[in-house]
Scaffold this active site. Structure first.
Site, PDB file in Angstrom:
ATOM      1  N   SER A   1       0.839  -1.195   0.000  1.00  0.00           N
ATOM      2  CA  SER A   1       0.000   0.000   0.000  1.00  0.00           C
ATOM      3  C   SER A   1       0.877   1.249   0.000  1.00  0.00           C
ATOM      4  O   SER A   1       1.657   1.456  -0.930  1.00  0.00           O
ATOM      5  CB  SER A   1      -0.969  -0.054   1.189  1.00  0.00           C
ATOM      6  OG  SER A   1      -2.011   0.863   1.039  1.00  0.00           O
TER       7      SER A   1
ATOM      8  N   ASP B   1      -9.199  -6.002  -4.040  1.00  0.00           N
ATOM      9  CA  ASP B   1      -8.230  -5.141  -3.378  1.00  0.00           C
ATOM     10  C   ASP B   1      -8.560  -3.666  -3.629  1.00  0.00           C
ATOM     11  O   ASP B   1      -9.110  -3.308  -4.672  1.00  0.00           O
ATOM     12  CB  ASP B   1      -6.851  -5.467  -3.967  1.00  0.00           C
ATOM     13  CG  ASP B   1      -5.685  -5.037  -3.114  1.00  0.00           C
ATOM     14  OD1 ASP B   1      -5.819  -4.062  -2.354  1.00  0.00           O
ATOM     15  OD2 ASP B   1      -4.622  -5.678  -3.235  1.00  0.00           O
TER      16      ASP B   1
ATOM     17  N   HIS C   1      -7.077  -6.348   0.491  1.00  0.00           N
ATOM     18  CA  HIS C   1      -5.891  -5.491   0.491  1.00  0.00           C
ATOM     19  C   HIS C   1      -4.677  -6.116   1.176  1.00  0.00           C
ATOM     20  O   HIS C   1      -3.583  -5.574   1.086  1.00  0.00           O
ATOM     21  CB  HIS C   1      -6.247  -4.163   1.167  1.00  0.00           C
ATOM     22  CG  HIS C   1      -5.309  -3.038   0.885  1.00  0.00           C
ATOM     23  ND1 HIS C   1      -4.854  -2.731  -0.378  1.00  0.00           N
ATOM     24  CD2 HIS C   1      -4.739  -2.111   1.717  1.00  0.00           C
ATOM     25  CE1 HIS C   1      -4.057  -1.683  -0.324  1.00  0.00           C
ATOM     26  NE2 HIS C   1      -3.956  -1.295   0.926  1.00  0.00           N
TER      27      HIS C   1
END
Length: 320
Positions: free
Chosen positions: A131, A271, A298
């Site tokens: 991320s 995601d 995610h």
């Protein structure tokens, strides 16, 4: 129902988490603190350096999350005989700090990474960023041109803000109408609070990010932590689809074409990093590889751990 929601209802994600919990690492764990900007940065080292295997350095998400969820990867130290290094970036977790909004910039976090590598003598490493950590990896490679990075793993990340914002707002349209209205009202008024808004954001994150975690989940996912809310708001913004912080101009789409190192892109079908976003990075980075995790949101390493470990170990050994 969206596919991820159906899998949650059937207990698929909880089953994946149970699988991790039953696998505990036996490698030695060492913790410490590094001085940085007059404060302290916490780090955690799993395993020893062995032979030609380069350490895996892990960059967590947020800004303002913590290293905690990476502990599900501890087993790699035993499976692959490889050292793992993770840390809490300044502003969160065991490196918690607030009341310093001027600090929450990419320069603060990237220079912290440079200093951590220097102090821990991480001359050669593999870098895995998840991320926001993947954004850090992209900035690091494109702007800092670091030496000694053998490969990158870009896990559930993004090449530029606008596509992230657009994709998340597309997903908001799948929420119940009252939740859509609560989010729209927050955007109109700038008041990102209140029960209706919090419920809507909670449902959005449940569908596309992670959780909920129960007593069967790995302890590292349920452990109380100090999230860096200030770091997130001033660095990114009030939610995943409103990038108003210091990173609001993040756009590395063109620079990705100059990536010099081997790069593995990972994302989940449901995601926040949608397959479309992952495909954009895959097309832009020379000779990149891409693995799509069909049953993940995610945190692919939590929801499909065996596949993630296998692919990651193979990748690291191919690029040592």
């Amino acid at each position: 129902l969206p596919r991820a929601e159906e899998r949650i209802r059937r207990g698929f994600f909880r089953g994946a988490a149970i699988g991790i919990r039953r696998q505990s690492a036996m490698a030695k764990i060492r913790e410490g603190y590094m001085p940085y900007l007059g404060h302290q940065t916490y780090y955690r080292i799993v395993g020893e350096r062995k032979g030609d295997k380069k350490p895996l350095l892990l960059l967590h998400g947020g800004p303002g999350s913590t290293h905690n969820y990476f502990e599900v990867l501890d087993k790699i130290a035993d499976l692959d005989g490889r050292q793992l290094v993770m840390y809490d970036q300044i502003g969160c977790g065991n490196s918690y700090l607030d009341g310093c909004p001027e600090l929450w910039t990419k320069e603060t976090w990237l220079n912290e990474l440079v200093e951590l590598r220097r102090q821990l003598e991480l001359d050669e490493v593999h870098l895995l960023g998840q991320s926001w950590g993947g954004m850090m990896s992209i900035i690091y490679e494109c702007d800092y041109k670091p030496e000694g990075v053998r490969s990158y793993v870009l896990s559930s990340t993004l090449p530029y803000n606008k596509i992230w914002e657009t994709e998340q707002k597309r997903r908001v349209a799948f929420l119940p109408e009252d939740m859509q209205e609560a989010i729209a009202e927050a955007e109109r008024t700038g008041n990102y609070g209140g029960e209706a808004y919090e419920r809507a954001i909670g449902e959005f994150m449940r569908r596309y990010c992670s959780g909920p975690f129960d007593e069967n989940a790995p302890e590292c996912l349920t452990r109380e932590k100090k999230a860096g809310s200030e770091a997130y708001i001033y660095g990114w913004g009030p939610n995943e689809f409103t990038p108003t912080g210091s990173l609001r101009d993040y756009d590395y789409m063109e620079k990705l074409k100059g990536f010099r190192r081997p790069c593995l892109i990972i994302d989940g079908e449901e995601d926040l990093c949608s397959p479309y976003i992952a495909k954009l990075m895959f097309d832009a980075i020379p000779n990149a590889e891409w693995e799509l995790f069909p049953y993940s949101r995610h945190m692919c390493f939590v929801e499909e751990p065996e596949k993630y470990n296998r692919i990651l170990i193979d990748w690291l050994n191919e690029n040592d």
